[in-house]
Design a protein around this motif. Sequence first.
Motif, PDB file in Angstrom:
ATOM      1  N   PHE A  35       0.773  -1.183  -0.303  1.00 21.61           N
ATOM      2  CA  PHE A  35      -0.087  -0.121   0.359  1.00 21.61           C
ATOM      3  C   PHE A  35       1.243   1.077  -0.337  1.00 21.61           C
ATOM      4  CE2 PHE A  35      -3.777  -1.686   1.520  1.00 21.61           C
ATOM      5  CZ  PHE A  35      -3.589  -3.123   1.468  1.00 21.61           C
ATOM      6  N   TYR A  37      -0.275   4.953   1.533  1.00 24.44           N
ATOM      7  CA  TYR A  37      -1.299   6.338   1.796  1.00 24.44           C
ATOM      8  C   TYR A  37      -0.135   7.654   1.891  1.00 24.44           C
ATOM      9  CZ  TYR A  37      -4.238   2.362   4.195  1.00 24.44           C
ATOM     10  OH  TYR A  37      -5.150   1.447   4.216  1.00 24.44           O
ATOM     11  N   GLN A  39      -0.631  11.233   4.161  1.00 28.67           N
ATOM     12  CA  GLN A  39      -1.462  11.812   5.426  1.00 28.67           C
ATOM     13  C   GLN A  39      -0.847  13.865   5.523  1.00 28.67           C
ATOM     14  OE1 GLN A  39       1.068  10.994   9.358  1.00 28.67           O
ATOM     15  NE2 GLN A  39      -1.567  10.781  10.363  1.00 28.67           N
ATOM     16  N   GLU A  44      -4.784  13.467   8.426  1.00 27.68           N
ATOM     17  CA  GLU A  44      -5.615  12.318   8.060  1.00 27.68           C
ATOM     18  C   GLU A  44      -5.081  11.569   7.052  1.00 27.68           C
ATOM     19  OE1 GLU A  44     -10.347  12.552   7.851  1.00 27.68           O
ATOM     20  OE2 GLU A  44     -10.515  11.190   6.564  1.00 27.68           O
ATOM     21  N   LEU A  45      -4.876  10.154   6.932  1.00 27.32           N
ATOM     22  CA  LEU A  45      -4.337   8.863   6.547  1.00 27.32           C
ATOM     23  C   LEU A  45      -4.782   8.658   4.536  1.00 27.32           C
ATOM     24  CD1 LEU A  45      -2.113   6.575   8.794  1.00 27.32           C
ATOM     25  CD2 LEU A  45      -1.141   7.807   7.152  1.00 27.32           C
ATOM     26  N   PHE A  47      -6.012   7.184   1.647  1.00 27.49           N
ATOM     27  CA  PHE A  47      -5.661   5.720   0.785  1.00 27.49           C
ATOM     28  C   PHE A  47      -5.191   6.271  -0.198  1.00 27.49           C
ATOM     29  CE2 PHE A  47      -5.577   0.989  -0.499  1.00 27.49           C
ATOM     30  CZ  PHE A  47      -6.158   1.666  -2.041  1.00 27.49           C
ATOM     31  N   ARG A  50      -3.599   0.440  -3.696  1.00 31.78           N
ATOM     32  CA  ARG A  50      -3.010  -1.303  -2.933  1.00 31.78           C
ATOM     33  C   ARG A  50      -3.032  -2.293  -4.118  1.00 31.78           C
ATOM     34  NH1 ARG A  50      -7.288  -5.508  -1.308  1.00 31.78           N
ATOM     35  NH2 ARG A  50      -7.810  -5.883  -3.659  1.00 31.78           N
ATOM     36  N   PHE A  91       3.557   6.836   3.294  1.00 34.81           N
ATOM     37  CA  PHE A  91       3.646   5.928   3.664  1.00 34.81           C
ATOM     38  C   PHE A  91       3.263   5.027   3.554  1.00 34.81           C
ATOM     39  CE2 PHE A  91       4.629   6.999   8.511  1.00 34.81           C
ATOM     40  CZ  PHE A  91       3.405   8.265   8.335  1.00 34.81           C
ATOM     41  N   PHE A 105       3.726  -0.573   8.646  1.00 38.71           N
ATOM     42  CA  PHE A 105       3.769   0.721   8.076  1.00 38.71           C
ATOM     43  C   PHE A 105       5.430   0.666   7.814  1.00 38.71           C
ATOM     44  CE2 PHE A 105       0.242   3.391   6.716  1.00 38.71           C
ATOM     45  CZ  PHE A 105      -0.951   2.652   7.532  1.00 38.71           C
ATOM     46  N   GLY A 106       5.823   1.573   7.539  1.00 39.17           N
ATOM     47  CA  GLY A 106       7.522   1.849   7.190  1.00 39.17           C
ATOM     48  C   GLY A 106       6.888   3.684   7.934  1.00 39.17           C
TER      49      GLY A 106
END
Lengths: 115, 114
Positions: A35, A37, A39, A44-45, A47, A50, A91, A105-106
């Motif tokens: 994934f 994402y 921010q 708020e993350l 999307f 995927r 991310f 997550f990274g």
Amino acid sequence: AQKVTQAQTEISVVEKEDVTLDCVYETRDTTYYLFWYKQPPSGELVFLIRRNSFDEQNEISGRYSWNFQKSTSSFNFTITASQVVDSAVYFCALSPMEYGNKLVFGAGTILRVKS
Amino acid sequence: EAGVAQSPRYKIIEKRQSVAFWCNPISGHATLYWYQQILGQGPKLLIQFQNNGVVDDSQLPKDRFSAERLKGVDSTLKIQPAKLEDSAVYLCASSLSFLRNEQFFGPGTRLTVL
């Protein structure tokens, strides 16, 4: 064990430049999802994409493109013609295709786009 | 479609006090997640629910953190007592199911422990 490494802590570019965010992952699972994402400063993350481990086709969505290479365990993200609104923390995350499917997550890459 | 709702947005407490956070997932989403995001780091999963059952709480500090999702819809996360290192943003996310795992995140609750 699963691990995601985003080696670039922070990147600064000038508007309209192209920028690539790197993501390298480690997993012993043969099937998994990857994934990205975003921010923004609001927190708020959001999307973005995927991909599953069976599908190595690159994907393009507008100014965004993703390059998945299983041979190097990388899932890089490129923004073409960057804009100030792209400034955010990005991310990369990994999730096994098993019951649970938690995201690992990274640490994230801060992207600053200057006008 | 309404997104994931969280409250409060901000909370400041003294160490050793208790605090609770609330999350209402997207309607119809069976899976709910709580993450902790410390400044400068990626989110870390604390607990995952499938309906009202716990799927994964391996990284939840159970001596001080608890969470419940009694009716399989909204959820609360509690910290009792809080420590300085609990200062973080607490994010709630939901997905349709553990198979449809695009997770949608709420705005988070920023906790400061003094």
